[in-house]
Scaffold this active site. Structure first.
Site, PDB file in Angstrom:
ATOM      1  N   GLU A 290       0.795  -1.107   0.150  1.00 34.57           N
ATOM      2  CA  GLU A 290      -0.039  -0.066   0.108  1.00 34.57           C
ATOM      3  C   GLU A 290       0.915   1.399   0.053  1.00 34.57           C
ATOM      4  O   GLU A 290       1.999   1.433   0.798  1.00 34.57           O
ATOM      5  CB  GLU A 290      -1.055   0.055   1.216  1.00 34.57           C
ATOM      6  CG  GLU A 290      -1.853   1.350   1.318  1.00 34.57           C
ATOM      7  CD  GLU A 290      -3.068   0.985   2.060  1.00 34.57           C
ATOM      8  OE1 GLU A 290      -3.278  -0.213   2.444  1.00 34.57           O
ATOM      9  OE2 GLU A 290      -3.875   1.838   1.955  1.00 34.57           O
TER      10      GLU A 290
ATOM     11  N   THR B 169       0.924   5.812  -0.783  1.00 30.19           N
ATOM     12  CA  THR B 169       0.259   6.909  -0.720  1.00 30.19           C
ATOM     13  C   THR B 169      -0.785   6.931  -1.492  1.00 30.19           C
ATOM     14  O   THR B 169      -1.990   7.368  -1.257  1.00 30.19           O
ATOM     15  CB  THR B 169       1.221   8.231  -1.072  1.00 30.19           C
ATOM     16  OG1 THR B 169       1.937   7.972  -2.199  1.00 30.19           O
ATOM     17  CG2 THR B 169       2.283   8.658   0.151  1.00 30.19           C
ATOM     18  N   TYR B 170      -0.712   6.656  -2.943  1.00 28.44           N
ATOM     19  CA  TYR B 170      -1.737   6.682  -3.896  1.00 28.44           C
ATOM     20  C   TYR B 170      -2.571   5.726  -4.305  1.00 28.44           C
ATOM     21  O   TYR B 170      -3.223   5.406  -5.283  1.00 28.44           O
ATOM     22  CB  TYR B 170      -1.474   7.988  -5.006  1.00 28.44           C
ATOM     23  CG  TYR B 170      -0.476   7.265  -6.185  1.00 28.44           C
ATOM     24  CD1 TYR B 170       0.998   6.940  -5.876  1.00 28.44           C
ATOM     25  CD2 TYR B 170      -1.141   6.753  -7.238  1.00 28.44           C
ATOM     26  CE1 TYR B 170       1.690   6.594  -6.762  1.00 28.44           C
ATOM     27  CE2 TYR B 170      -0.497   6.166  -7.989  1.00 28.44           C
ATOM     28  CZ  TYR B 170       1.137   6.156  -8.054  1.00 28.44           C
ATOM     29  OH  TYR B 170       1.598   5.548  -9.069  1.00 28.44           O
ATOM     30  N   ALA B 171      -1.739   4.511  -3.863  1.00 30.39           N
ATOM     31  CA  ALA B 171      -2.455   3.232  -4.769  1.00 30.39           C
ATOM     32  C   ALA B 171      -2.032   1.943  -3.425  1.00 30.39           C
ATOM     33  O   ALA B 171      -1.499   1.882  -2.469  1.00 30.39           O
ATOM     34  CB  ALA B 171      -1.709   2.719  -5.759  1.00 30.39           C
ATOM     35  N   VAL B 172      -3.211   0.734  -3.909  1.00 30.91           N
ATOM     36  CA  VAL B 172      -2.875  -0.427  -2.993  1.00 30.91           C
ATOM     37  C   VAL B 172      -2.761  -1.349  -4.234  1.00 30.91           C
ATOM     38  O   VAL B 172      -3.224  -1.382  -5.290  1.00 30.91           O
ATOM     39  CB  VAL B 172      -4.382  -0.895  -2.488  1.00 30.91           C
ATOM     40  CG1 VAL B 172      -4.241  -1.945  -1.888  1.00 30.91           C
ATOM     41  CG2 VAL B 172      -4.849   0.203  -1.479  1.00 30.91           C
ATOM     42  N   VAL B 173      -1.770  -2.419  -4.093  1.00 28.27           N
ATOM     43  CA  VAL B 173      -1.177  -3.409  -4.975  1.00 28.27           C
ATOM     44  C   VAL B 173      -1.802  -4.643  -4.418  1.00 28.27           C
ATOM     45  O   VAL B 173      -1.515  -5.160  -3.378  1.00 28.27           O
ATOM     46  CB  VAL B 173       0.105  -3.461  -5.113  1.00 28.27           C
ATOM     47  CG1 VAL B 173       0.725  -4.347  -6.081  1.00 28.27           C
ATOM     48  CG2 VAL B 173       0.806  -1.933  -5.523  1.00 28.27           C
TER      49      VAL B 173
ATOM     50  N   ASP C 117      13.231   8.448 -10.649  1.00 31.13           N
ATOM     51  CA  ASP C 117      13.282   7.604  -9.199  1.00 31.13           C
ATOM     52  C   ASP C 117      13.696   6.226  -9.335  1.00 31.13           C
ATOM     53  O   ASP C 117      12.929   5.200  -8.705  1.00 31.13           O
ATOM     54  CB  ASP C 117      11.630   7.664  -8.712  1.00 31.13           C
ATOM     55  CG  ASP C 117      11.376   7.510  -7.407  1.00 31.13           C
ATOM     56  OD1 ASP C 117      10.274   6.782  -6.724  1.00 31.13           O
ATOM     57  OD2 ASP C 117      12.526   7.502  -6.727  1.00 31.13           O
TER      58      ASP C 117
END
Lengths: 47, 307, 298
Positions: free
Chosen positions: C10, C12-16, C124
């Site tokens: 999980e 900041t902007y997504a859950v995997v 990144d």
């Protein structure tokens, strides 16, 4: 067909806008390279 | 370019493009007509003969050509609003691109153009790293926040999630350089600078036509250059792709032309460029009166009770 | 078509989630983008992931299999990649050889080169964004900070790249940087693979400058023209660059070509830093040992 269809030769180009950036300290210090700009424009022209 | 989503999802032959628009329109017409029938049936007791006649005569779904006129009218609005926001040229172009592609997947009868105009500009800004917060964006455009955000997902989905656009501006810069190499010493640089700016404007106008679906960005650029200066462009292309120069075979020229194993036939290229220039010369402007009558029918199809 | 069987991460902007593509039985990862968190509509990182992964198809870049909207969430269906280089470096039970390192660097640089020749900056690169497929293939992942090469006059934020892998021009706040920032990150990753500990672990942004120049020397206008232009330059502690002998002692297992390869990627002056092609064509990849066959790496 991977031939580039162009030869990048900075000495042949008169591009005052880009040439001006090449002289600016903030551009030089940042790693700005004129050949990268030209390579991109020429690649987009011949893609 | 063939790996790009722009080529894979958004390039068509004229026949394919027309077929797609016909399908989108037919689907919407069918659904609208059904809705209107349901509307009348649901009020069979209330509506008198004359009212039903009025609805049947004035709430008439628009056809594919009329849809396209409305889309072209609003695409121009997208350009105007985006330019008024002083957005960079590339972002104005991406906004127009998003807007026009949206109506290859949706009918104006289902989502009216004025509802989506701001969302296309907002998403184009985000997608091009020119982020403007929703509050400031709506303040500048006097848009409605909920409405702008509400259409972001449907827009993204209709775009098939292809956000990276190749526009003909960078190819213009590229040809600006290569013309100097191939025609070295034979071209007036200040003149080149002058047509460069005019070409940029022509490119933005070209993005309002279907050329973007039939031709690659560089082909559109060459067509625009051809319109600006046919002699210069033809000379350049002949030297570049045909080598029929008086001092043929000169190694230096060969090198500057980068002719390696060039696989472009000049005559084929010239035909493509000429056809493209004819297409982008055709205006897409719509007479305001005509647009108004189309918009009125659109409105009445969605709001028959107002009739 | 796609199942979500197990949550594996999980951010900041997504859950995997891990899942399966029903029609083929292929294992997949589903990155579910949270949409409620971002008051300005769809999150910028999600937009970048979608935008760039749609354009890149390369063996050494994570594959975007599909995208769909469900229950107001954007779902990216990605290829399933069970491990990453950070895990490999940290897991002391895993022994790897110089040939393994060479293989990983080759695959990483091929992926980075493909991004750069498509005029895309990753911004990144770090070990845990270099994922490993079940066949041992390295895949560059997480394009949440990516962007296209800027237009000449465009101003870029220098607040990119995870600190330990951040190039000196970014530490100085440069606004017109190039793909050289990705090559610097690759160089630091190479050092970390050889040392098996982070090479330039700054505690914070100021310390990062200190740690970087203490290890590699403080740049001067002589070797990096106009570096003194950066406002942050004046408060710097001046350190001498390490001698070749000191580098040899620091990277005991590295051959001469490996050291040159490292120095090429960690060249202070971004204009002189090697680009992806120079890295891939370097003697390091031509000398023995040959890069391991990825599948054979345990």
């Amino acid at each position: 067909d991977v031939s580039k269809r162009y030869n990048l030769d900075e000495s042949l180009y008169s591009d005052p806008f880009i040439k001006d950036l090449q002289e600016r300290k903030d551009f030089i210090a940042s790693g700005f390279r004129v050949d990268y700009v030209y390579s991109r424009m020429l690649t987009e022209a011949f893609m | 370019f063939r790996h790009s989503s722009q080529y894979r999802f958004w390039s068509f032959t004229p026949e394919q493009l027309e077929q797609r628009r016909i399908e989108v329109n037919a689907q919407a017409v069918q659904s609208i007509e059904q809705d209107l029938r349901n509307f009348i049936d649901a009020r069979s007791t209330e509506l008198n003969e004359e009212e039903i006649k009025t609805i049947e005569n004035r709430a008439v779904p628009v056809n594919m050509e009329e849809e396209l006129k409305l889309v072209n009218l609003y695409a121009k609005k997208v350009q105007t609003i985006a330019q008024r926001l002083n957005l960079p040229t590339e972002i104005v172009a991406t906004s127009i691109t998003f807007f026009r592609r949206f109506y290859l997947e949706n009918s104006v009868m289902k989502i009216e153009p004025k509802a989506i105009v701001l969302t296309t500009i907002f998403l184009a800004c985000k997608s091009e790293n020119y982020f403007i917060g929703i509050d400031s964006f709506c303040e500048k455009t006097r848009g409605d926040k909920e409405q702008v955000l509400k259409y972001e997902f449907p827009l993204l989905e209709s775009l098939k999630f292809s956000l990276l656009s190749h526009h003909p501006y960078r190819p213009l810069h590229g040809f600006f350089l290569d013309i100097q190499a191939v025609l070295h010493g034979k071209v007036d640089l200040s003149y080149m600078g002058h047509i460069y700016d005019r070409c940029k404007k022509r490119i933005t106008d070209a993005l309002l036509t279907d050329a973007v679906y039939f031709y690659s960005p560089p082909q559109i650029t060459l067509a625009v250059l051809m319109l600006e200066d046919e002699a210069l462009t033809t000379r350049y292309l002949e030297l570049k792709f045909h080598g029929n120069d008086t001092n043929q075979g000169n190694a230096e020229d060969e090198a500057s032309r980068g002719n390696g194993n060039v696989t472009i036939q000049l005559d084929k290229l010239m035909k493509i460029v000429t056809n493209c220039s004819k297409l982008i010369e055709k205006p897409t402007t719509v007479p305001v009166e005509e647009a108004k009558s189309i918009a009125a029918r659109l409105y009445f199809c969605q709001n028959p009770d107002d009739l | 078509e796609y199942t979500k069987e197990r949550k594996v991460g999980e951010g900041t902007y997504a859950v995997v989630y891990l899942g399966t593509k029903q029609s083929s039985g292929r294992k997949i990862a589903v990155k579910e983008i949270k949409t409620s968190e971002f008051k300005d509509g769809l999150d910028m990182s999600a937009i970048r992931e979608v935008k760039y992964l749609q354009e890149i198809q390369h063996e050494n870049v994570i594959e975007l299999i599909d995208i769909f909207l469900a229950y107001d969430n954007l779902n990216l269906v990605l290829e399933f990649l069970p491990s990453d280089l950070e895990k490999v470096i940290k897991d002391r039970s895993i022994l790897f050889t110089p040939a393994d390192i060479k293989s990983w660097m080759l695959m990483t640089l091929r992926g980075v080169h493909h991004c750069h020749r498509n005029f895309i900056l990753h911004r990144d690169l770090k070990p845990n964004n270099l994922l490993l497929s079940p066949e041992g293939i390295i895949k560059v992942a997480d394009f949440g900070l990516a962007r296209t090469f800027p237009s000449a006059q465009e101003i870029l934020t220098s607040n990119v790249v995870t600190r330990w892998y951040r190039a000196p021009e970014l530490l100085f706040g440069a606004k017109h940087y190039t793909s050289a920032v990705d090559i610097w990150s690759a160089g630091v990753i190479f050092a970390e693979l050889m040392l098996r500990i982070p090479y330039l672990p700054g505690q914070n942004d100021v310390d990062q400058i200190e740690v970087t120049f203490r290890a590699l020397g403080t740049p001067t206008d002589a070797d990096w023209p106009d570096v003194s232009f950066f406002s942050a330059y004046n408060k710097l502690q001046i350190y001498p660059p390490p001698s070749r002998e000191e580098l040899r002692r620091r990277f005991i297992a590295a051959s001469e070509n490996a050291l040159s390869f490292l120095c090429g990627m960690l060249t202070m002056n971004p204009q002189k830093r090697w680009n992806a092609v120079e890295c891939l064509e370097s003697d390091y990849f031509k000398e023995a040992p040959a890069p391991s066959d990825p599948f054979s790496i345990k």
